[in-house]
Design a protein around this motif. Structure first.
Motif, short mmCIF file in Angstrom:
data_model
loop_
_atom_site.label_atom_id
_atom_site.label_comp_id
_atom_site.label_asym_id
_atom_site.label_seq_id
_atom_site.Cartn_x
_atom_site.Cartn_y
_atom_site.Cartn_z
N SER A 160 -0.75 15.33 44.74
CA SER A 160 -0.94 14.23 45.98
C SER A 160 -0.68 12.58 43.97
O SER A 160 -0.44 13.96 43.21
CB SER A 160 -2.45 14.21 45.66
N ASP A 206 -0.73 9.64 42.22
CA ASP A 206 -1.90 8.29 41.30
C ASP A 206 -1.20 7.80 41.73
O ASP A 206 -2.36 6.62 41.90
CB ASP A 206 -2.90 8.67 40.45
N LYS A 234 -6.14 8.75 50.26
CA LYS A 234 -5.09 9.50 49.99
C LYS A 234 -3.63 8.71 49.19
O LYS A 234 -3.02 9.37 48.99
CB LYS A 234 -4.42 10.37 50.52
N ASN A 254 -1.33 12.99 40.08
CA ASN A 254 -2.82 13.27 39.65
C ASN A 254 -3.42 14.63 39.50
O ASN A 254 -3.77 15.58 40.47
CB ASN A 254 -3.02 12.63 41.53
N ASN A 277 -6.18 15.08 39.01
CA ASN A 277 -7.85 15.73 38.66
C ASN A 277 -7.75 16.17 40.72
O ASN A 277 -8.39 17.33 41.04
CB ASN A 277 -8.15 14.26 39.42
N GLN A 278 -7.02 16.12 41.17
CA GLN A 278 -6.64 17.34 42.28
C GLN A 278 -5.96 18.48 42.00
O GLN A 278 -5.70 19.20 43.18
CB GLN A 278 -5.58 16.34 43.45
N THR A 323 -5.80 22.34 41.06
CA THR A 323 -6.65 23.35 40.53
C THR A 323 -6.53 23.93 39.65
O THR A 323 -7.22 24.84 39.00
CB THR A 323 -6.92 23.86 42.19
#
Ligand code: NI
Length: 266
Positions: A36, A38, A88, A168, A170-171, A173
């Motif tokens: 995704s 940012d 989002k 992004n 942070n998104q 995994t």
């Protein structure tokens, strides 16, 4: 238009100009990541017909709202960022070069090109989708502009397009930090922008950013074809503030160095 459609239009053009972004996308997807954005960044000049506020119109029309403003004194830029109510949606960051702070010659060269933009584009608010909306460019002029501003020279060549997309982090995994992201990029052979250090910002400033150097693209000038830095991919990791809210702004000091990702190597 919905914001997703607009973002998609820019993404399609962006991966053509920036093949590295497409490759990084594929490499991350192969690791099972879902990507995704940012933010997406655009550049322009502070001329009233194409300034930040003019370029922002298509985004405002699909629900984006103006948030913070920024000043980059050394680079003579001003910028604003926009957010959509849908969390989002990527943030939109638009900067503009303050023409009056440059030489008469630079202003003359740029105004000449701005005057070549078809009125229809400006009137319909479609300039941001137009790529380079002016006629033939000269490599000599490109070099002359670069002496004063890499940003002006880049705009002269590429005009209106997404200057960078930003993953992004942070998104993600499997990748948990910006350090890990950078190691992954370097292992796969992508050169990093190291101006001001590989990572700009700190967890304390609530935003860490890094970027690869811009790809190079063969561009046709009046004098022939030359390889010119095009666009780059950026990576951002955000941290929570004291109240537990993820910081959503930008840090001028960090962005200042990120702008250098499109500098031409000497
Ligand atoms: Ni950025």
């Amino acid at each position: 238009m919905q914001y997703e459609e607009i973002i998609n239009i820019f993404w399609k053009e962006y991966v053509k100009t920036t093949p590295s972004a497409g490759k990084i996308h594929e490499l991350l997807e192969a690791k099972g990541e879902r990507i995704s954005n940012d933010h997406i960044a655009f550049r322009t000049f502070d001329h009233p017909s194409i300034n930040v506020e003019q370029l922002a119109k298509p985004f405002l029309a699909c629900g984006y709202l103006e948030k913070d403003s920024y000043v980059f004194e050394a680079k003579k830029l001003r910028a604003k960022h926009y957010e959509h109510p849908d969390p989002k949606a990527p943030k939109i960051f638009i900067s503009e070069l303050l023409l009056e702070e440059f030489s008469e010659e630079l202003q003359f060269l740029i105004l000449k090109k701005i005057n070549e933009i078809p009125m229809g584009l400006i009137e319909t608010g479609a300039t941001i989708f137009a790529g380079r909306p002016w006629g033939t460019i000269s490599h000599d002029t490109y070099l002359r502009l670069r002496e004063e501003s890499e940003y002006a020279a880049w705009m002269y060549v590429y005009g209106f397009c997404a200057n960078h997309f930003t993953i992004n982090v942070n998104q993600l995994t499997a990748i948990e930090s910006l350090q890990e992201m950078n190691e992954f990029l370097k292992t796969n052979g992508f050169p990093m922008n190291v101006s001001g250090g590989e990572i700009k910002g700190t967890p304390e400033s609530m935003l860490e950013q890094s970027s690869i150097l811009a790809d190079k693209k063969a561009v046709e000038f009046a004098e022939g074809s030359f390889e010119i830095p095009s666009c780059y991919y950026e990576f951002a990791r955000r941290y929570e503030d004291a109240d537990g809210n993820l910081f959503q702004g930008f840090i001028a000091k960090s962005a200042d160095k990120i702008f250098e990702s499109t500098n031409a190597a000497e």
